[in-house]
Design an enzyme around this catalytic site. Structure first.
Site, PDB file in Angstrom:
ATOM      1  N   CYS A  98     -22.310  68.989  35.274  1.00 51.06           N
ATOM      2  CA  CYS A  98     -21.653  69.266  36.529  1.00 51.06           C
ATOM      3  C   CYS A  98     -20.226  68.259  36.568  1.00 51.06           C
ATOM      4  O   CYS A  98     -19.166  68.031  37.267  1.00 51.06           O
ATOM      5  CB  CYS A  98     -22.353  68.788  37.803  1.00 51.06           C
ATOM      6  SG  CYS A  98     -22.641  67.075  37.872  1.00 51.06           S
ATOM      7  N   CYS A 115     -32.922  53.407  28.071  1.00 47.30           N
ATOM      8  CA  CYS A 115     -33.230  54.629  27.949  1.00 47.30           C
ATOM      9  C   CYS A 115     -32.055  55.570  27.679  1.00 47.30           C
ATOM     10  O   CYS A 115     -31.192  55.481  28.644  1.00 47.30           O
ATOM     11  CB  CYS A 115     -34.309  54.813  29.107  1.00 47.30           C
ATOM     12  SG  CYS A 115     -34.954  56.681  28.782  1.00 47.30           S
ATOM     13  N   CYS A 128      -5.800  12.134  -8.874  1.00 47.60           N
ATOM     14  CA  CYS A 128      -6.987  11.362  -9.334  1.00 47.60           C
ATOM     15  C   CYS A 128      -8.173  12.051  -8.929  1.00 47.60           C
ATOM     16  O   CYS A 128      -8.585  12.389  -7.732  1.00 47.60           O
ATOM     17  CB  CYS A 128      -6.830  10.072  -8.792  1.00 47.60           C
ATOM     18  SG  CYS A 128      -8.330   8.897  -9.321  1.00 47.60           S
ATOM     19  N   HIS A 134      -6.876   2.363  -8.109  1.00 49.78           N
ATOM     20  CA  HIS A 134      -5.868   2.993  -7.301  1.00 49.78           C
ATOM     21  C   HIS A 134      -6.175   2.166  -5.782  1.00 49.78           C
ATOM     22  O   HIS A 134      -7.247   2.494  -5.282  1.00 49.78           O
ATOM     23  CB  HIS A 134      -5.965   4.393  -6.915  1.00 49.78           C
ATOM     24  CG  HIS A 134      -5.372   5.262  -8.308  1.00 49.78           C
ATOM     25  ND1 HIS A 134      -6.268   6.301  -8.943  1.00 49.78           N
ATOM     26  CD2 HIS A 134      -4.536   4.994  -9.057  1.00 49.78           C
ATOM     27  CE1 HIS A 134      -5.779   6.544  -9.699  1.00 49.78           C
ATOM     28  NE2 HIS A 134      -4.581   6.005 -10.188  1.00 49.78           N
ATOM     29  N   CYS A 194     -32.310  65.700  17.064  1.00 41.95           N
ATOM     30  CA  CYS A 194     -31.307  65.020  17.403  1.00 41.95           C
ATOM     31  C   CYS A 194     -30.728  63.985  16.523  1.00 41.95           C
ATOM     32  O   CYS A 194     -29.579  63.555  16.202  1.00 41.95           O
ATOM     33  CB  CYS A 194     -31.608  64.136  18.781  1.00 41.95           C
ATOM     34  SG  CYS A 194     -30.268  62.788  19.435  1.00 41.95           S
ATOM     35  N   CYS A 248     -36.446  32.362  11.650  1.00 47.59           N
ATOM     36  CA  CYS A 248     -36.335  30.840  11.593  1.00 47.59           C
ATOM     37  C   CYS A 248     -37.273  30.369  12.626  1.00 47.59           C
ATOM     38  O   CYS A 248     -37.903  31.057  13.508  1.00 47.59           O
ATOM     39  CB  CYS A 248     -34.963  30.781  12.214  1.00 47.59           C
ATOM     40  SG  CYS A 248     -34.777  28.643  12.324  1.00 47.59           S
ATOM     41  N   HIS A 295     -31.288  43.848   9.602  1.00 46.80           N
ATOM     42  CA  HIS A 295     -30.788  45.067   9.373  1.00 46.80           C
ATOM     43  C   HIS A 295     -31.493  45.922   8.518  1.00 46.80           C
ATOM     44  O   HIS A 295     -31.234  46.775   7.930  1.00 46.80           O
ATOM     45  CB  HIS A 295     -29.435  44.924   8.819  1.00 46.80           C
ATOM     46  CG  HIS A 295     -29.143  44.252   7.545  1.00 46.80           C
ATOM     47  ND1 HIS A 295     -29.637  45.006   6.430  1.00 46.80           N
ATOM     48  CD2 HIS A 295     -28.658  42.881   7.346  1.00 46.80           C
ATOM     49  CE1 HIS A 295     -29.525  43.854   5.281  1.00 46.80           C
ATOM     50  NE2 HIS A 295     -28.924  42.903   5.859  1.00 46.80           N
ATOM     51  N   CYS A 320       0.760  -1.165  -0.049  1.00 49.96           N
ATOM     52  CA  CYS A 320       0.105  -0.120   0.059  1.00 49.96           C
ATOM     53  C   CYS A 320       0.915   1.241   0.077  1.00 49.96           C
ATOM     54  O   CYS A 320       1.934   1.383   0.754  1.00 49.96           O
ATOM     55  CB  CYS A 320      -0.967  -0.292   1.070  1.00 49.96           C
ATOM     56  SG  CYS A 320      -1.752   1.473   1.532  1.00 49.96           S
TER      57      CYS A 320
HETATM   58 ZN   LIG Z   1      -7.903   7.031  -7.863  1.00 50.50          ZN
HETATM   59 ZN   LIG Z   2     -28.427  41.274   4.637  1.00 51.66          ZN
HETATM   60 ZN   LIG Z   3      -2.067   0.971   3.711  1.00 51.61          ZN
HETATM   61 ZN   LIG Z   4     -32.682  28.959  13.561  1.00 56.21          ZN
END
Ligand SMILES: [Zn+2]
Ligand SMILES: [Zn+2]
Ligand SMILES: [Zn+2]
Ligand SMILES: [Zn+2]
Lengths: 164, 508
Positions: B299, B309, B183, B152, B339, B249, B264, B133
């Site tokens: 201050c 918050c 291979c 092989h 803001c 999900c 998002h 082998c």
């Molecule tokens: Zn092979």
């Molecule tokens: Zn995305």
């Molecule tokens: Zn072997």
């Molecule tokens: Zn999931």
């Protein structure tokens, strides 16, 4: 820590590698079954980038080798620590980062085949060098080298082109 | 809650499954009207312009969908179901492509996926004299070996380890290849079930289901951790500039079908992506805003925010101010209230580059500030969910109300969360909105919802002793708040659908 499976396989590879007749591939050290060092040379004596140079590869094996790819990278070495008294540097190549990490699909988990072995990987890297004439580093080398903290195996390279 | 009930009624049971064979055609038709508005379903006629049709699928329904398609293809091609399954998975469940390729060159397609003519054979192991082998680099004549059609051959132990690692460590299933490098032969499910241990078979099935949903453009996994449901929705990538497809999900997790991010609305997927990126890039500039403490503008004593918050009263000097803009609270809720709106300075003020960049930073901080505040309030209110339960129990004991009668607190808590989340994203939306006549309407809607939410939030955070007397007030405010949210989302979605908004950035 190499597992029994990895140990058995590496013990089979070792004598074959010690007796290898592949030109430009030399086993430097295999003191244990976790880390081996291999020196490789490009055999083309007229190669503009790599002629006359020797580069050092470090293989690290997990307990799941060869089912899992080994971690392979180029490493630096001082002249004094080398058998030929020449220093080892990181070869210039568009897929080799300056810290020695290699971007090659066959070393990636998706591209790795357990039929590969230390010698066949060394030969692939040898021919990857031989076929390259670009004196450059991968894009983003500086940033990658500065920021990468992952082991080479865990780096998710994208293989943009076939000769990567 | 009203909106939720409607969502769930959209998540119809398995009745539609008989039609699964026509599903492709249905989706194409729906594409033309973007898969929303014109709805044949009578139950859904009350659907609002920001809602989309979707269906929740459980594991058995996902399995059933596959089985139906496999059977259909098997019948058409005259192939056994296992072969049809391999072909479908190989071509990512694209039936048209499969039929085309099959008609074009049956032999090469079957060869490509390792099926060839006799796909009905049963896998078996073999002993080979002097076998070695290539994986373990050992062997002998006694060892059991296995090979796919490519020939092989490896020992069964190595094959099993290889497959186990692919399934367990790499999460691969449908497209595992022969171990030989280069291979492309795919390990068919028969070989796989023959070789791997039982404990990996269920993982394999799970992964096969995973890839099915991943391969289908109209299906997405619910991103909630450990959730086993998938959502079916006909909104496609190209529709995302016109609609924000929020789905809910079975596990109650609402998320965006377009990008799997949290709900998002009303901000389109591409904008939230850009916004999140911008906030990451500018995180240092904006860091101070997300802090839980600020100084009282009068201050200077430190004030900590511990509820949702934004109406703050300094404990020391009793100064009342707005946490977001730090302005006087008394001006909020009057015609002076501005803001939420960013006042662009006149062109003269921003003549040089430095002034321009300062103004653009101010503009960003204005929106980021409000975005981050609602996000923070939302998180604080979520943390307070456990407190809400306590509050409910307390109120029950104090007022003698029944558990049902104190439910209004939970309802209010939920409404607050929904409104905060919507408000948060209205600021990302407003940041990219270019001024036109409709901007005023948007800002008015935003202002109304914001005020309603702050009012509800303030009532909600009152001491328990005062809550029983305020029940009706809170319920009314709650309804008003929900209505403001529906209005804002409907108005905004309507214009988005009609392409009436202009943005100062491209929507792709
Ligand atoms: Zn092979
Ligand atoms: Zn995305
Ligand atoms: Zn072997
Ligand atoms: Zn999931």
């Amino acid at each position: 820590m190499a597992g029994a499976f990895a140990s058995r396989r590496l013990q089979r590879e070792l004598p074959k590698l010690q007796a290898t007749t592949s030109p430009g591939i030399k086993l430097v050290s295999a003191t244990d079954l976790q880390e081996w060092l291999i020196d490789i040379q490009v055999m083309d004596s007229a190669h503009p980038l790599y002629a006359g140079q020797t580069y050092r590869l470090r293989f690290r094996f997990s307990g799941k080798y060869p089912i899992e790819a080994p971690e392979v990278m180029f490493i630096r070495a001082t002249a004094a620590s080398c058998w030929d008294q020449k220093p080892r540097s990181i070869p210039m190549h568009p897929h080799i980062y300056s810290n020695g990490i290699i971007c090659l699909d066959l070393l990636d988990k998706a591209g790795w085949s357990p039929v590969q072995n230390v010698e066949s990987v060394s030969m692939s890297l040898q021919s990857m060098l031989a076929g390259n004439y670009k004196n450059e580093r991968p894009e983003g080398d500086e940033v990658f080298v500065r920021t990468n903290t992952q082991r080479p195996r865990d780096v998710n390279f994208e293989f943009h082109d076939d000769d990567c | 809650m009203d909106s939720e009930d409607e969502f769930m009624s959209g998540a119809s049971s398995g009745d539609d499954f008989a039609n699964i064979e026509d599903s492709d055609d249905d989706f194409d038709n729906e594409d033309q009207d973007l898969g929303f508005s014109q709805d044949k379903d009578i139950v859904r006629t009350s659907k609002k312009s920001y809602e989309v049709d979707f269906e929740v699928l459980g594991p058995s329904q996902i399995q059933l969908q596959q089985d139906v398609q496999i059977k259909d293809v098997a019948d058409v091609l005259g192939q056994p179901p296992e072969a049809a399954a391999i072909l479908l998975r190989h071509l990512r469940w694209n039936r048209e492509k499969l039929f085309d390729r099959y008609m074009e060159n049956q032999a090469s397609l079957l060869d490509e996926v390792g099926l060839e003519e006799d796909a009905s054979h049963t896998p078996s192991t073999k002993k080979i004299p002097d076998f070695e082998c290539e994986i373990c680099m050992s062997g002998d004549s006694d060892v059991e070996t296995y090979a796919l059609k490519c020939g092989h051959r490896y020992c069964v132990d190595c094959y099993t380890q290889y497959l186990a690692s692919k399934i367990r460590d790499d999460g691969e299933a449908a497209r595992i290849q022969c171990p030989t490098s280069g291979c492309k032969r795919i390990v068919d499910s028969k070989s796989l079930t023959f070789l791997v241990e039982d404990n990996l078979k269920s993982r394999y099935r799970e992964l096969i289901n995973r890839t099915y949903v991943d391969d289908m453009e109209n299906l997405k996994w619910c991103p909630a951790p450990e959730c086993i449901y998938a959502i079916s929705c006909s909104v496609r990538k190209k529709d995302l500039a016109k609609i924000v497809p929020t789905v809910t999900c079975e596990c109650k997790h609402p998320f965006c079908f377009g990008c799997a991010h949290e709900d998002h609305q009303p901000c389109p997927c591409s904008l939230i992506k850009k916004w999140i990126q911008k906030c990451e890039d500018d995180s240092e500039t904006a860091h101070w805003i997300s802090a839980n403490t600020k100084e009282c503008p009068k201050c200077q004593s430190t004030i900590e925010k511990n509820g949702g918050c934004n109406h703050m009263t300094c404990r020391k000097c009793k100064h009342e101010f707005c946490w977001m803009c730090m302005g006087l609270w008394s001006e909020h809720g009057t015609s002076w209230y501005n803001c939420n709106r960013f006042e662009e300075k006149s062109g003269n003020d921003a003549r040089d580059a430095q002034a321009k960049s300062r103004q653009s930073l101010e503009r960003y901080l204005h929106y980021y500030n409000r975005y981050a505040n609602h996000d923070q309030s939302n998180r604080l209110e979520k943390d307070n969910f456990a407190k809400t339960e306590k509050k409910m129990t307390l109120l029950q004991n104090q007022s003698g109300m029944s558990w049902i009668e104190v439910q209004f607190l939970e309802t209010a808590a939920k409404t607050l969360q929904e409104c905060r989340q919507t408000l948060k994203w209205t600021y990302a939306f407003a940041f990219y909105l270019a001024r036109n006549n409709d901007t005023i309407m948007f800002e008015d809607n935003q202002k109304d919802l914001e005020l309603a939410t702050e009012n509800l939030s303030e009532m909600f955070e009152q001491p328990v002793e005062q809550l029983s007397a305020k029940k009706l007030d809170i319920l009314n405010k709650n309804t008003y708040c929900s209505q403001r949210r529906v209005t804002l989302l409907s108005d905004t979605a309507e214009l988005l659908k009609r392409g009436k908004w202009t943005f100062n950035i491209s929507l792709d």
